[in-house]
Design a protein around this motif. Structure first.
Motif, PDB file in Angstrom:
ATOM      1  N   ALA A  22       7.741  17.537  -3.280  1.00  0.00           N
ATOM      2  CA  ALA A  22       6.825  16.455  -2.909  1.00  0.00           C
ATOM      3  C   ALA A  22       7.092  15.211  -3.761  1.00  0.00           C
ATOM      4  O   ALA A  22       7.044  14.083  -3.268  1.00  0.00           O
ATOM      5  N   HIS A  23       7.390  15.427  -5.029  1.00  0.00           N
ATOM      6  CA  HIS A  23       7.702  14.313  -5.934  1.00  0.00           C
ATOM      7  C   HIS A  23       8.950  13.572  -5.446  1.00  0.00           C
ATOM      8  O   HIS A  23       8.974  12.349  -5.351  1.00  0.00           O
ATOM      9  N   ARG A  24       9.971  14.328  -5.103  1.00  0.00           N
ATOM     10  CA  ARG A  24      11.229  13.743  -4.626  1.00  0.00           C
ATOM     11  C   ARG A  24      11.012  13.022  -3.297  1.00  0.00           C
ATOM     12  O   ARG A  24      11.498  11.902  -3.108  1.00  0.00           O
ATOM     13  N   LEU A  25      10.291  13.635  -2.377  1.00  0.00           N
ATOM     14  CA  LEU A  25      10.028  13.028  -1.076  1.00  0.00           C
ATOM     15  C   LEU A  25       9.259  11.720  -1.227  1.00  0.00           C
ATOM     16  O   LEU A  25       9.595  10.716  -0.596  1.00  0.00           O
ATOM     17  N   THR A  26       8.265  11.722  -2.085  1.00  0.00           N
ATOM     18  CA  THR A  26       7.498  10.505  -2.344  1.00  0.00           C
ATOM     19  C   THR A  26       8.405   9.423  -2.927  1.00  0.00           C
ATOM     20  O   THR A  26       8.311   8.252  -2.543  1.00  0.00           O
ATOM     21  N   GLY A  27       9.288   9.802  -3.818  1.00  0.00           N
ATOM     22  CA  GLY A  27      10.245   8.844  -4.385  1.00  0.00           C
ATOM     23  C   GLY A  27      11.145   8.238  -3.326  1.00  0.00           C
ATOM     24  O   GLY A  27      11.403   7.026  -3.332  1.00  0.00           O
ATOM     25  N   TYR A  28      11.617   9.038  -2.383  1.00  0.00           N
ATOM     26  CA  TYR A  28      12.459   8.515  -1.308  1.00  0.00           C
ATOM     27  C   TYR A  28      11.696   7.543  -0.415  1.00  0.00           C
ATOM     28  O   TYR A  28      12.246   6.539   0.034  1.00  0.00           O
ATOM     29  N   VAL A  29      10.432   7.831  -0.155  1.00  0.00           N
ATOM     30  CA  VAL A  29       9.609   6.914   0.648  1.00  0.00           C
ATOM     31  C   VAL A  29       9.462   5.579  -0.079  1.00  0.00           C
ATOM     32  O   VAL A  29       9.589   4.508   0.523  1.00  0.00           O
ATOM     33  N   VAL A  30       9.223   5.634  -1.377  1.00  0.00           N
ATOM     34  CA  VAL A  30       9.086   4.408  -2.170  1.00  0.00           C
ATOM     35  C   VAL A  30      10.396   3.615  -2.159  1.00  0.00           C
ATOM     36  O   VAL A  30      10.393   2.394  -1.987  1.00  0.00           O
ATOM     37  N   VAL A  31      11.532   4.292  -2.317  1.00  0.00           N
ATOM     38  CA  VAL A  31      12.830   3.606  -2.306  1.00  0.00           C
ATOM     39  C   VAL A  31      13.088   2.982  -0.926  1.00  0.00           C
ATOM     40  O   VAL A  31      13.584   1.856  -0.833  1.00  0.00           O
ATOM     41  N   ALA A  32      12.731   3.677   0.140  1.00  0.00           N
ATOM     42  CA  ALA A  32      12.887   3.111   1.493  1.00  0.00           C
ATOM     43  C   ALA A  32      12.006   1.875   1.657  1.00  0.00           C
ATOM     44  O   ALA A  32      12.434   0.873   2.251  1.00  0.00           O
ATOM     45  N   ALA A  33      10.789   1.929   1.121  1.00  0.00           N
ATOM     46  CA  ALA A  33       9.901   0.763   1.179  1.00  0.00           C
ATOM     47  C   ALA A  33      10.491  -0.406   0.387  1.00  0.00           C
ATOM     48  O   ALA A  33      10.440  -1.560   0.828  1.00  0.00           O
ATOM     49  N   TRP A  41       0.820  -1.212   0.000  1.00  0.00           N
ATOM     50  CA  TRP A  41       0.000   0.000   0.000  1.00  0.00           C
ATOM     51  C   TRP A  41       0.855   1.264   0.000  1.00  0.00           C
ATOM     52  O   TRP A  41       0.401   2.314  -0.478  1.00  0.00           O
ATOM     53  N   THR A  42       2.087   1.196   0.482  1.00  0.00           N
ATOM     54  CA  THR A  42       3.007   2.335   0.372  1.00  0.00           C
ATOM     55  C   THR A  42       3.354   2.572  -1.095  1.00  0.00           C
ATOM     56  O   THR A  42       3.377   3.718  -1.564  1.00  0.00           O
ATOM     57  N   ILE A  43       3.596   1.491  -1.828  1.00  0.00           N
ATOM     58  CA  ILE A  43       3.910   1.613  -3.254  1.00  0.00           C
ATOM     59  C   ILE A  43       2.703   2.149  -4.015  1.00  0.00           C
ATOM     60  O   ILE A  43       2.828   3.058  -4.844  1.00  0.00           O
ATOM     61  N   VAL A  44       1.527   1.606  -3.731  1.00  0.00           N
ATOM     62  CA  VAL A  44       0.308   2.093  -4.389  1.00  0.00           C
ATOM     63  C   VAL A  44       0.138   3.591  -4.128  1.00  0.00           C
ATOM     64  O   VAL A  44      -0.085   4.378  -5.054  1.00  0.00           O
ATOM     65  N   THR A  45       0.259   3.979  -2.867  1.00  0.00           N
ATOM     66  CA  THR A  45       0.104   5.386  -2.493  1.00  0.00           C
ATOM     67  C   THR A  45       1.171   6.245  -3.173  1.00  0.00           C
ATOM     68  O   THR A  45       0.865   7.325  -3.690  1.00  0.00           O
ATOM     69  N   GLY A  46       2.411   5.772  -3.188  1.00  0.00           N
ATOM     70  CA  GLY A  46       3.497   6.514  -3.814  1.00  0.00           C
ATOM     71  C   GLY A  46       3.280   6.729  -5.295  1.00  0.00           C
ATOM     72  O   GLY A  46       3.499   7.834  -5.818  1.00  0.00           O
ATOM     73  N   VAL A  47       2.822   5.697  -5.984  1.00  0.00           N
ATOM     74  CA  VAL A  47       2.584   5.813  -7.427  1.00  0.00           C
ATOM     75  C   VAL A  47       1.444   6.800  -7.682  1.00  0.00           C
ATOM     76  O   VAL A  47       1.549   7.684  -8.541  1.00  0.00           O
ATOM     77  N   VAL A  48       0.362   6.669  -6.916  1.00  0.00           N
ATOM     78  CA  VAL A  48      -0.779   7.576  -7.096  1.00  0.00           C
ATOM     79  C   VAL A  48      -0.379   9.011  -6.753  1.00  0.00           C
ATOM     80  O   VAL A  48      -0.688   9.950  -7.496  1.00  0.00           O
ATOM     81  N   LEU A  49       0.322   9.199  -5.644  1.00  0.00           N
ATOM     82  CA  LEU A  49       0.749  10.541  -5.258  1.00  0.00           C
ATOM     83  C   LEU A  49       1.665  11.166  -6.304  1.00  0.00           C
ATOM     84  O   LEU A  49       1.540  12.350  -6.602  1.00  0.00           O
ATOM     85  N   ASN A  50       2.573  10.379  -6.843  1.00  0.00           N
ATOM     86  CA  ASN A  50       3.490  10.950  -7.829  1.00  0.00           C
ATOM     87  C   ASN A  50       2.802  11.301  -9.135  1.00  0.00           C
ATOM     88  O   ASN A  50       3.285  12.151  -9.877  1.00  0.00           O
ATOM     89  N   LEU A  51       1.680  10.686  -9.414  1.00  0.00           N
ATOM     90  CA  LEU A  51       0.887  11.137 -10.563  1.00  0.00           C
ATOM     91  C   LEU A  51       0.374  12.549 -10.305  1.00  0.00           C
ATOM     92  O   LEU A  51       0.351  13.390 -11.191  1.00  0.00           O
ATOM     93  N   TRP A  52      -0.039  12.817  -9.070  1.00  0.00           N
ATOM     94  CA  TRP A  52      -0.582  14.119  -8.714  1.00  0.00           C
ATOM     95  C   TRP A  52       0.523  15.134  -8.450  1.00  0.00           C
ATOM     96  O   TRP A  52       0.484  16.231  -8.970  1.00  0.00           O
ATOM     97  N   VAL A  53       1.534  14.754  -7.654  1.00  0.00           N
ATOM     98  CA  VAL A  53       2.543  15.733  -7.249  1.00  0.00           C
ATOM     99  C   VAL A  53       3.515  16.070  -8.375  1.00  0.00           C
ATOM    100  O   VAL A  53       4.176  17.093  -8.319  1.00  0.00           O
ATOM    101  N   PHE A  54       3.586  15.225  -9.378  1.00  0.00           N
ATOM    102  CA  PHE A  54       4.464  15.542 -10.507  1.00  0.00           C
ATOM    103  C   PHE A  54       4.076  16.897 -11.098  1.00  0.00           C
ATOM    104  O   PHE A  54       4.919  17.667 -11.521  1.00  0.00           O
ATOM    105  N   GLU A  55       2.793  17.156 -11.072  1.00  0.00           N
ATOM    106  CA  GLU A  55       2.291  18.421 -11.600  1.00  0.00           C
ATOM    107  C   GLU A  55       2.290  19.523 -10.535  1.00  0.00           C
ATOM    108  O   GLU A  55       2.060  20.674 -10.845  1.00  0.00           O
ATOM    109  N   HIS A  56       2.503  19.165  -9.258  1.00  0.00           N
ATOM    110  CA  HIS A  56       2.311  20.128  -8.185  1.00  0.00           C
ATOM    111  C   HIS A  56       3.552  20.369  -7.325  1.00  0.00           C
ATOM    112  O   HIS A  56       3.431  20.900  -6.235  1.00  0.00           O
ATOM    113  N   GLY A  57       4.706  19.979  -7.753  1.00  0.00           N
ATOM    114  CA  GLY A  57       5.893  20.335  -6.994  1.00  0.00           C
ATOM    115  C   GLY A  57       6.961  19.271  -6.987  1.00  0.00           C
ATOM    116  O   GLY A  57       6.684  18.096  -6.762  1.00  0.00           O
ATOM    117  N   LYS A  58       8.189  19.716  -7.231  1.00  0.00           N
ATOM    118  CA  LYS A  58       9.320  18.789  -7.284  1.00  0.00           C
ATOM    119  C   LYS A  58       9.680  18.232  -5.908  1.00  0.00           C
ATOM    120  O   LYS A  58      10.082  17.088  -5.785  1.00  0.00           O
TER     121      LYS A  58
END
Length: 194
Positions: free
Chosen positions: A48-59, A29-46
Motif C-alpha cells: 500500500a505504501h508503494r502504491l500510494t507513492g506511485y500515485v503521488v509520482v503520477a500526480a 488533494w491527491t498529494i494531501v491524501t497520499g501524504v496522509v495515507l503514507n503516514l498510516w500505511v507505512f505501519e500497515h503494509g509495504k
C-alpha cells in the motif's frame, strides 16, 4: 408615500473568480491524501505504501506537464519565484504591505516547488530501494527517511501559512482549493508579485 429603496452598489468583495482549475485541485488533494495515507500505511503494509507513492509520482508528473500547458494560474511562468519576486514579497510582508493575490505568492510558489522537489526525491529513493542495485543500501534508506520527514515539516509549514494568510487576507484559502474560486481582486490586491 411609499419609501423607495435603491439597490445597493455591487459588493466587489463578494464577487469571486475562477483561479484553481480541476487539474490543480485534484493534484493538491491527491498529494494531501497520499501524504496522509503514507503516514498510516507505512505501519500497515509495504504494498500500500508503494502504491500510494506511485500515485503521488503520477500526480507530480501530471502537474509538471500542466505547469507548462495548463491554465493561467497553473502555469509555472505565472508564479515562478524569481529572486526579485521573492525579495519584493518578503519586504512587503516585513512592512505589512503585502497585497492579496489570485495565484501563488512568491513564498507560496517557493513552498509548492520545494514540496514538489522533495516528493520527487522521495519517489525516486523509494523506487531505488526496490531495485536490486540499491536493495539494503543504507544511504538510500536514510535519504528516503530524511525526505519523508522533510515532507512532513513542509506540509505543517504549508498548512500554518495557509491558515495565517487566510486570516490576514480574510479569505479561506483551503476552501478556495476545494471550489477553485477566490474573491476577485480589489484596489489593494495584486495580480502578480513583481
Amino acid at each position: 408615500m411609499a419609501k423607495v429603496t435603491l439597490p445597493a452598489a455591487a459588493d466587489t468583495s463578494a464577487a469571486t473568480v475562477k483561479v484553481w482549475d480541476p487539474v490543480v485541485r485534484l493534484f493538491h488533494w491527491t498529494i494531501v491524501t497520499g501524504v496522509v495515507l503514507n503516514l498510516w500505511v507505512f505501519e500497515h503494509g509495504k504494498y500500500a505504501h508503494r502504491l500510494t507513492g506511485y500515485v503521488v509520482v503520477a500526480a507530480l508528473a501530471t502537474r509538471l506537464v500542466w505547469g507548462i500547458v495548463g491554465t493561467r494560474h497553473a502555469r509555472f511562468s505565472d508564479f515562478f519565484p524569481t529572486p526579485r519576486r521573492v525579495i519584493t514579497h518578503v519586504y512587503a510582508l516585513w512592512r505589512g504591505e503585502d497585497a492579496r493575490q489570485l495565484g501563488h505568492s512568491a513564498l507560496g510558489a517557493l513552498m509548492m516547488l520545494a514540496l514538489m522537489a522533495v516528493l520527487t526525491g522521495l519517489g525516486l529513493t523509494g523506487w531505488m530501494m526496490g531495485l536490486d542495485a540499491f536493495w539494503g543500501v543504507k544511504w538510500v534508506e536514510d535519504l528516503h527517511g530524511l525526505l519523508a520527514n522533510s515532507v512532513m515539516a513542509l506540509a505543517i509549514l504549508h498548512v500554518a501559512a495557509a491558515v495565517i494568510e487566510s486570516v490576514r487576507h480574510g479569505e479561506n484559502l483551503p476552501w478556495a482549493m476545494i471550489t477553485g474560486r477566490k474573491r476577485a481582486l480589489g484596489a489593494h490586491d495584486a495580480d502578480i508579485a513583481d
